[in-house]
Write an enzyme that holds these catalytic residues in place. Sequence first.
Site, mmCIF file in Angstrom:
data_model
loop_
_atom_site.group_PDB
_atom_site.id
_atom_site.type_symbol
_atom_site.label_atom_id
_atom_site.label_comp_id
_atom_site.label_asym_id
_atom_site.label_seq_id
_atom_site.Cartn_x
_atom_site.Cartn_y
_atom_site.Cartn_z
ATOM 1 N N ASN A 107 0.832 -1.202 0.000
ATOM 2 C CA ASN A 107 0.000 0.000 0.000
ATOM 3 C C ASN A 107 0.869 1.255 0.000
ATOM 4 O O ASN A 107 1.934 1.306 0.609
ATOM 5 C CB ASN A 107 -0.990 0.002 1.171
ATOM 6 C CG ASN A 107 -0.333 -0.147 2.527
ATOM 7 O OD1 ASN A 107 0.686 -0.808 2.685
ATOM 8 N ND2 ASN A 107 -0.927 0.476 3.531
ATOM 9 N N GLU A 156 0.319 5.362 0.539
ATOM 10 C CA GLU A 156 -0.647 6.370 0.977
ATOM 11 C C GLU A 156 -0.272 7.747 0.457
ATOM 12 O O GLU A 156 0.766 7.933 -0.181
ATOM 13 C CB GLU A 156 -0.735 6.344 2.513
ATOM 14 C CG GLU A 156 -1.206 4.979 2.998
ATOM 15 C CD GLU A 156 -1.414 4.879 4.494
ATOM 16 O OE1 GLU A 156 -0.954 5.790 5.226
ATOM 17 O OE2 GLU A 156 -2.028 3.889 4.914
ATOM 18 N N CYS A 213 -4.077 0.639 -2.601
ATOM 19 C CA CYS A 213 -4.027 -0.596 -1.822
ATOM 20 C C CYS A 213 -2.990 -1.555 -2.404
ATOM 21 O O CYS A 213 -2.604 -1.453 -3.583
ATOM 22 C CB CYS A 213 -5.397 -1.276 -1.823
ATOM 23 S SG CYS A 213 -6.608 -0.495 -0.744
ATOM 24 N N GLU A 245 -3.265 -4.748 -3.043
ATOM 25 C CA GLU A 245 -3.741 -5.775 -3.988
ATOM 26 C C GLU A 245 -3.715 -5.292 -5.441
ATOM 27 O O GLU A 245 -3.172 -5.998 -6.311
ATOM 28 C CB GLU A 245 -5.154 -6.236 -3.592
ATOM 29 C CG GLU A 245 -5.218 -6.922 -2.225
ATOM 30 C CD GLU A 245 -5.454 -5.984 -1.050
ATOM 31 O OE1 GLU A 245 -5.091 -4.798 -1.162
ATOM 32 O OE2 GLU A 245 -5.994 -6.436 -0.032
ATOM 33 N N CYS A 289 -10.306 -5.039 1.099
ATOM 34 C CA CYS A 289 -11.408 -4.080 1.223
ATOM 35 C C CYS A 289 -12.365 -4.228 0.026
ATOM 36 O O CYS A 289 -12.074 -4.948 -0.942
ATOM 37 C CB CYS A 289 -10.870 -2.650 1.302
ATOM 38 S SG CYS A 289 -10.265 -2.007 -0.274
ATOM 39 N N CYS A 306 -10.917 -3.432 -3.427
ATOM 40 C CA CYS A 306 -9.993 -4.493 -3.887
ATOM 41 C C CYS A 306 -10.772 -5.717 -4.343
ATOM 42 O O CYS A 306 -10.427 -6.355 -5.336
ATOM 43 C CB CYS A 306 -9.028 -4.870 -2.772
ATOM 44 S SG CYS A 306 -7.841 -3.566 -2.442
HETATM 45 N N1 THU Z 1 -5.323 -1.312 2.493
HETATM 46 C C1 THU Z 1 -4.842 -2.145 1.529
HETATM 47 O O1 THU Z 1 -3.706 -1.984 1.037
HETATM 48 N N2 THU Z 1 -5.636 -3.157 1.110
HETATM 49 C C2 THU Z 1 -6.882 -3.414 1.600
HETATM 50 O O2 THU Z 1 -7.566 -4.298 1.104
HETATM 51 C C3 THU Z 1 -7.390 -2.643 2.737
HETATM 52 C C4 THU Z 1 -6.623 -1.434 3.101
HETATM 53 C C5 THU Z 1 -4.472 -0.200 2.947
HETATM 54 C C6 THU Z 1 -4.978 1.171 2.577
HETATM 55 C C7 THU Z 1 -4.343 2.021 3.633
HETATM 56 O O3 THU Z 1 -3.042 2.393 3.192
HETATM 57 C C8 THU Z 1 -4.206 1.112 4.846
HETATM 58 O O4 THU Z 1 -4.357 -0.204 4.354
HETATM 59 C C9 THU Z 1 -5.217 1.361 5.932
HETATM 60 O O5 THU Z 1 -6.507 1.365 5.431
#
Ligand code: THU
Length: 158
Positions: free
Chosen positions: A60, A62, A71, A73, A110, A113
Site C-alpha cells: 500500500n 498512501e 491498496c 492488492e 477491502c 480491492c
Molecule cells: N489497504 C490495503 O492496502 N488493502 C486493503 O484491502 C485494505 C486497506 C491499505 C490502505 C491504507 O493504506 C491502509 O491499508 C489502511 O486502510
Amino acid sequence: MPKLTIEYQSYPSPSELPVADQELLEAATAALPNSYSPYSKFRVGAAACLQDGTIATGWNTENAAYPMCLCAEPAALAAAANLRPGMPVVAMAITVKSNGQVVDSPASPCGSCRQQLSEHEARFGHQMRLILRGENGPVYELRSASDLLPFGFSADLL
Ligand code: THU
C-alpha cells in the site's frame, strides 16, 4: 429463503500450507517493509502468483490527500501485468502489519480491492485463490476472490 454460503479453508499456521503457498505468503511478508503508510501506520503486502509461477508483489502507498491511497492488492495486480501482460494471476497472498496492534486474524481485502480482484477473474476466466493472514495466527484460503463479493457489480449489466 435463498441462502449464500462461501467455503474457505483455515490452516492453524503457514507451515501447514503447501510449500508454494508458503513461498507466496513469504513474498507478501517480504513486501511489507516497502509499504508507504505514514498516515495509517498499517502496512499491507500482497504477492500475486501468475499462471507460469512468476510472483509479483505490491504494497500500500498512501498520500496526504487520503482518498488517493493505493491498496496493496491492485498494486500487485499491476506489477503482475507488467511482468506478464495478458497472463492471469491464479493466486494472491495478502498480509498486514499494524503499528498499533498485533493483527492475529487474517486480513481480508477491502471492498474496492474485491471488485478489482473479481474483475480480474472475470476478464481472464480464471479463479484467483486467496491466501490471507494477519501478522500471526491462522491462514485462510479461499478458492476464488469473487467468493468475497456476492452480488457484485459486473460488466454483464453494461
Ligand atoms: N489497504 C490495503 O492496502 N488493502 C486493503 O484491502 C485494505 C486497506 C491499505 C490502505 C491504507 O493504506 C491502509 O491499508 C489502511 O486502510
